[in-house]
Write a protein that holds these residues in place. Structure first.
Motif, short mmCIF file in Angstrom:
data_model
loop_
_atom_site.label_atom_id
_atom_site.label_comp_id
_atom_site.label_asym_id
_atom_site.label_seq_id
_atom_site.Cartn_x
_atom_site.Cartn_y
_atom_site.Cartn_z
N ALA A 152 1.00 -1.02 0.09
CA ALA A 152 0.03 0.14 0.02
C ALA A 152 1.07 1.16 -0.01
CB ALA A 152 -0.73 0.07 1.29
N ALA A 153 1.85 1.17 0.82
CA ALA A 153 3.04 2.28 0.86
C ALA A 153 3.38 2.65 -0.59
CB ALA A 153 3.99 1.93 1.80
N VAL A 154 4.00 1.34 -1.19
CA VAL A 154 4.59 1.75 -2.42
C VAL A 154 3.44 2.24 -3.68
CG1 VAL A 154 5.46 0.52 -4.44
CG2 VAL A 154 6.25 0.24 -2.38
N LEU A 155 2.32 1.73 -3.59
CA LEU A 155 1.37 2.06 -4.42
C LEU A 155 1.17 3.67 -4.06
CD1 LEU A 155 -0.98 -0.90 -4.35
CD2 LEU A 155 0.49 -0.29 -6.09
N GLU A 156 0.86 4.21 -2.86
CA GLU A 156 0.66 5.57 -2.45
C GLU A 156 1.96 6.29 -3.19
OE1 GLU A 156 0.96 7.98 1.31
OE2 GLU A 156 -0.94 6.52 1.10
N LEU A 157 3.06 5.95 -3.10
CA LEU A 157 4.34 6.69 -3.54
C LEU A 157 4.16 6.63 -5.12
CD1 LEU A 157 7.10 5.16 -1.23
CD2 LEU A 157 6.01 7.56 -1.13
N VAL A 158 3.90 5.50 -5.69
CA VAL A 158 3.58 5.89 -7.15
C VAL A 158 2.59 6.84 -7.56
CG1 VAL A 158 2.38 4.50 -9.22
CG2 VAL A 158 4.12 3.39 -7.60
N GLY A 159 1.75 6.86 -6.84
CA GLY A 159 0.55 8.05 -7.13
C GLY A 159 1.40 9.22 -7.05
N GLU A 160 2.03 9.51 -5.79
CA GLU A 160 2.44 10.85 -5.72
C GLU A 160 3.69 11.14 -6.54
OE1 GLU A 160 4.00 10.66 -1.53
OE2 GLU A 160 2.03 10.27 -0.57
N HIS A 161 4.26 10.26 -7.12
CA HIS A 161 5.52 10.53 -7.91
C HIS A 161 5.20 10.33 -9.43
CE1 HIS A 161 7.65 11.78 -4.48
NE2 HIS A 161 7.16 10.74 -3.81
N GLU A 162 4.30 10.09 -9.88
CA GLU A 162 3.80 9.70 -11.20
C GLU A 162 4.64 10.60 -12.18
OE1 GLU A 162 -0.04 9.04 -14.05
OE2 GLU A 162 -0.48 9.60 -11.98
N GLY A 163 5.20 9.83 -12.92
CA GLY A 163 5.91 10.50 -14.19
C GLY A 163 7.46 11.13 -13.40
N GLU A 164 7.75 10.84 -12.32
CA GLU A 164 8.98 11.20 -11.71
C GLU A 164 9.83 10.03 -11.36
OE1 GLU A 164 7.59 13.72 -8.59
OE2 GLU A 164 7.19 15.40 -9.94
N GLU A 165 10.14 9.38 -12.22
CA GLU A 165 11.00 7.97 -11.89
C GLU A 165 11.93 8.24 -10.96
OE1 GLU A 165 13.02 4.05 -14.08
OE2 GLU A 165 11.69 5.47 -15.31
N ALA A 166 12.77 9.06 -11.28
CA ALA A 166 14.19 9.34 -10.34
C ALA A 166 13.79 9.64 -8.83
CB ALA A 166 15.25 10.24 -10.90
N GLU A 167 12.63 10.58 -8.72
CA GLU A 167 12.28 10.80 -7.52
C GLU A 167 11.49 9.88 -6.59
OE1 GLU A 167 11.70 13.31 -4.23
OE2 GLU A 167 12.92 13.92 -5.88
N PHE A 168 10.85 8.97 -7.64
CA PHE A 168 10.23 7.76 -6.78
C PHE A 168 11.12 6.87 -6.37
CE2 PHE A 168 8.74 3.58 -7.62
CZ PHE A 168 7.74 3.46 -6.80
#
Length: 59
Positions: free
Chosen positions: A31-47
């Motif tokens: 769940a934490a990773v999925l939330e981070l995916v949503g927060e950093h969508e399109g920002e692969e390096a930041e993710f």
């Protein structure tokens, strides 16, 4: 490298809503990773940086 059907990731009927929340109401790692995916969508390096800091702090 993943070859054939070898994977550590759940798929098919091994993936369920129960993997998102625990009985205590805390988020699971999935769940934490999925939330981070949503927060950093399109920002692969930041993710990748955020995931490394959160889950691999000691390495």
């Amino acid at each position: 490298m993943i070859t054939g059907n070898e994977s550590d990731f759940p798929f098919g009927d091994a993936l369920s809503p129960a993997q998102l929340d625990t009985e205590t109401g805390e988020y699971t790692k999935l769940a934490a990773v999925l939330e981070l995916v949503g927060e950093h969508e399109g920002e692969e390096a930041e993710f990748q940086l955020v995931v490394a800091e959160r889950f691999f702090e000691s390495s």
